[in-house]
Design a protein around this motif. Structure first.
Motif, mmCIF file in Angstrom:
data_model
loop_
_atom_site.group_PDB
_atom_site.id
_atom_site.type_symbol
_atom_site.label_atom_id
_atom_site.label_comp_id
_atom_site.label_asym_id
_atom_site.label_seq_id
_atom_site.Cartn_x
_atom_site.Cartn_y
_atom_site.Cartn_z
ATOM 1 N N SER A 105 0.845 -1.197 0.000
ATOM 2 C CA SER A 105 0.000 0.000 0.000
ATOM 3 C C SER A 105 0.882 1.250 0.000
ATOM 4 C CB SER A 105 -0.914 0.014 1.227
ATOM 5 O OG SER A 105 -0.167 0.311 2.387
ATOM 6 N N PRO A 106 0.407 2.310 -0.611
ATOM 7 C CA PRO A 106 1.170 3.563 -0.570
ATOM 8 C C PRO A 106 1.438 4.005 0.869
ATOM 9 C CG PRO A 106 -0.634 3.748 -2.138
ATOM 10 C CD PRO A 106 -0.817 2.440 -1.416
ATOM 11 N N ARG A 107 0.460 3.825 1.717
ATOM 12 C CA ARG A 107 0.600 4.247 3.115
ATOM 13 C C ARG A 107 1.792 3.553 3.789
ATOM 14 N NH1 ARG A 107 -4.763 4.200 6.124
ATOM 15 N NH2 ARG A 107 -4.942 6.121 4.952
ATOM 16 N N ALA A 108 1.986 2.260 3.511
ATOM 17 C CA ALA A 108 3.063 1.494 4.156
ATOM 18 C C ALA A 108 4.440 2.015 3.761
ATOM 19 C CB ALA A 108 2.929 0.014 3.825
ATOM 20 N N TRP A 109 4.704 2.132 2.460
ATOM 21 C CA TRP A 109 6.052 2.541 2.082
ATOM 22 C C TRP A 109 6.271 4.034 2.308
ATOM 23 C CZ3 TRP A 109 7.229 6.120 -1.632
ATOM 24 C CH2 TRP A 109 6.295 6.376 -2.633
ATOM 25 N N GLN A 110 5.237 4.853 2.121
ATOM 26 C CA GLN A 110 5.397 6.295 2.331
ATOM 27 C C GLN A 110 5.675 6.629 3.791
ATOM 28 O OE1 GLN A 110 1.807 7.909 0.590
ATOM 29 N NE2 GLN A 110 2.640 7.823 -1.487
ATOM 30 N N ASP A 146 7.921 11.988 -11.119
ATOM 31 C CA ASP A 146 7.484 11.548 -9.791
ATOM 32 C C ASP A 146 7.208 10.045 -9.758
ATOM 33 O OD1 ASP A 146 4.449 11.262 -10.377
ATOM 34 O OD2 ASP A 146 4.877 13.328 -10.958
ATOM 35 N N GLY A 147 6.806 9.465 -10.897
ATOM 36 C CA GLY A 147 6.619 8.012 -10.957
ATOM 37 C C GLY A 147 7.938 7.278 -10.761
ATOM 38 N N ARG A 148 9.010 7.826 -11.333
ATOM 39 C CA ARG A 148 10.331 7.232 -11.124
ATOM 40 C C ARG A 148 10.718 7.307 -9.649
ATOM 41 N NH1 ARG A 148 14.122 9.855 -15.894
ATOM 42 N NH2 ARG A 148 12.851 9.236 -17.668
ATOM 43 N N ALA A 149 10.456 8.453 -9.038
ATOM 44 C CA ALA A 149 10.789 8.636 -7.624
ATOM 45 C C ALA A 149 10.034 7.617 -6.770
ATOM 46 C CB ALA A 149 10.467 10.059 -7.181
ATOM 47 N N ASP A 150 8.745 7.450 -7.032
ATOM 48 C CA ASP A 150 7.964 6.473 -6.272
ATOM 49 C C ASP A 150 8.529 5.068 -6.453
ATOM 50 O OD1 ASP A 150 6.301 8.461 -5.349
ATOM 51 O OD2 ASP A 150 4.536 7.814 -6.470
ATOM 52 N N ALA A 151 8.849 4.684 -7.687
ATOM 53 C CA ALA A 151 9.389 3.348 -7.944
ATOM 54 C C ALA A 151 10.718 3.143 -7.207
ATOM 55 C CB ALA A 151 9.561 3.122 -9.445
ATOM 56 N N ILE A 152 11.563 4.152 -7.204
ATOM 57 C CA ILE A 152 12.853 4.060 -6.501
ATOM 58 C C ILE A 152 12.626 3.862 -5.007
ATOM 59 C CG2 ILE A 152 14.867 5.415 -5.787
ATOM 60 C CD1 ILE A 152 14.768 6.694 -8.647
ATOM 61 N N LEU A 153 11.735 4.652 -4.435
ATOM 62 C CA LEU A 153 11.494 4.551 -2.994
ATOM 63 C C LEU A 153 10.805 3.245 -2.617
ATOM 64 C CD1 LEU A 153 10.548 8.245 -2.137
ATOM 65 C CD2 LEU A 153 12.782 7.103 -1.929
ATOM 66 N N ILE A 154 9.952 2.741 -3.486
ATOM 67 C CA ILE A 154 9.330 1.432 -3.249
ATOM 68 C C ILE A 154 10.409 0.344 -3.275
ATOM 69 C CG2 ILE A 154 7.760 -0.314 -4.197
ATOM 70 C CD1 ILE A 154 6.043 2.125 -5.218
ATOM 71 N N ALA A 155 11.335 0.428 -4.234
ATOM 72 C CA ALA A 155 12.430 -0.552 -4.317
ATOM 73 C C ALA A 155 13.289 -0.512 -3.062
ATOM 74 C CB ALA A 155 13.285 -0.283 -5.556
ATOM 75 N N ARG A 156 13.628 0.681 -2.623
ATOM 76 C CA ARG A 156 14.444 0.815 -1.404
ATOM 77 C C ARG A 156 13.695 0.256 -0.192
ATOM 78 N NH1 ARG A 156 18.810 4.274 0.400
ATOM 79 N NH2 ARG A 156 18.555 4.801 2.607
ATOM 80 N N TYR A 157 12.418 0.551 -0.086
ATOM 81 C CA TYR A 157 11.602 0.011 0.999
ATOM 82 C C TYR A 157 11.626 -1.514 0.961
ATOM 83 C CZ TYR A 157 7.567 -1.379 3.740
ATOM 84 O OH TYR A 157 6.751 -2.006 4.641
ATOM 85 N N ALA A 158 11.392 -2.097 -0.220
ATOM 86 C CA ALA A 158 11.356 -3.557 -0.351
ATOM 87 C C ALA A 158 12.701 -4.184 0.007
ATOM 88 C CB ALA A 158 10.952 -3.931 -1.783
ATOM 89 N N ALA A 159 13.784 -3.578 -0.429
ATOM 90 C CA ALA A 159 15.115 -4.114 -0.143
ATOM 91 C C ALA A 159 15.395 -4.138 1.362
ATOM 92 C CB ALA A 159 16.178 -3.301 -0.866
ATOM 93 N N ARG A 160 14.865 -3.173 2.077
ATOM 94 C CA ARG A 160 15.128 -3.074 3.508
ATOM 95 C C ARG A 160 14.084 -3.768 4.387
ATOM 96 N NH1 ARG A 160 17.983 0.250 0.964
ATOM 97 N NH2 ARG A 160 19.718 1.432 1.774
ATOM 98 N N ASN A 161 12.919 -4.043 3.836
ATOM 99 C CA ASN A 161 11.842 -4.573 4.667
ATOM 100 C C ASN A 161 11.246 -5.902 4.206
ATOM 101 O OD1 ASN A 161 11.320 -2.260 6.680
ATOM 102 N ND2 ASN A 161 11.426 -1.243 4.702
ATOM 103 N N LEU A 162 11.455 -6.282 2.960
ATOM 104 C CA LEU A 162 10.776 -7.464 2.443
ATOM 105 C C LEU A 162 11.706 -8.619 2.089
ATOM 106 C CD1 LEU A 162 8.113 -5.733 0.158
ATOM 107 C CD2 LEU A 162 7.913 -6.392 2.571
ATOM 108 N N VAL A 163 13.003 -8.405 2.120
ATOM 109 C CA VAL A 163 13.943 -9.505 1.808
ATOM 110 C C VAL A 163 14.820 -9.817 3.000
ATOM 111 C CG1 VAL A 163 13.989 -9.246 -0.680
ATOM 112 C CG2 VAL A 163 15.555 -7.906 0.693
#
Length: 163
Positions: A105-110, A146-163
């Motif tokens: 969800s946007p709320r989680a990664w934001q 801004d779509g690129r920025a969101d994708a980058i931040l989602i990737a960083r979130y996933a790398a730190r929280n989902l793996v």
């Protein structure tokens, strides 16, 4: 080390590929299509498939994380239908490439970055600012990225929280 494929869905969205310190970002491939007598943009599934295959070789696996935008009350039926179609195309292309999709969800990664809509700044502006602070302006040189920025931040979130 897991390859992360982060998707900010939508015709103005983007896909970030993060593998350790390596980062690549691509705008969402789109094509024009005639809809109800008007030309509209939509996800280009063939171009998306080629992009995914180029960035994720067939013998590698990846964690695909897509922002789970919900259709919400108050939006037009056309907007809600377009969003659902976009998500379906992206998910189908990923699954045809044998890549499972996790939704966030946007709320989680934001929340991780302290992003919250305010009177002074919307979430897209904040994402752009934070992505530029973390990775420089090369990936997101323009306000329309801004779509690129969101994708980058989602990737960083996933790398730190989902793996």
């Amino acid at each position: 080390m897991t390859l992360i494929v982060a998707v900010d869905p939508g015709v103005r969205g983007a896909i970030a590929f993060m593998h350790g310190e390596s980062l690549k970002v691509d705008d969402m491939p789109i094509r024009q299509a005639m809809r109800t007598g008007k030309v509209k943009n939509e996800i280009d599934p063939v171009a998306l498939q080629k992009l995914i295959r180029a960035r994720v070789p067939a013998d590698e696996t990846a964690l695909v994380v897509m922002e789970d935008l919900n259709t919400f009350a108050g939006g037009s039926v056309q907007t809600m239908g377009s969003l659902e179609a976009t998500k379906a195309v992206i998910r189908t292309v990923m699954e045809l490439n044998r890549l499972d999709v996790a939704f966030i969800s946007p709320r989680a990664w934001q929340a991780t970055y302290g992003i919250k809509k305010t009177a002074a700044s919307n979430t897209k502006e904040q994402s752009l600012k934070i992505a530029r602070e973390l990775y420089g302006r090369d990936y997101c040189p323009l306000a329309k990225h801004d779509g690129r920025a969101d994708a980058i931040l989602i990737a960083r979130y996933a790398a730190r929280n989902l793996v």
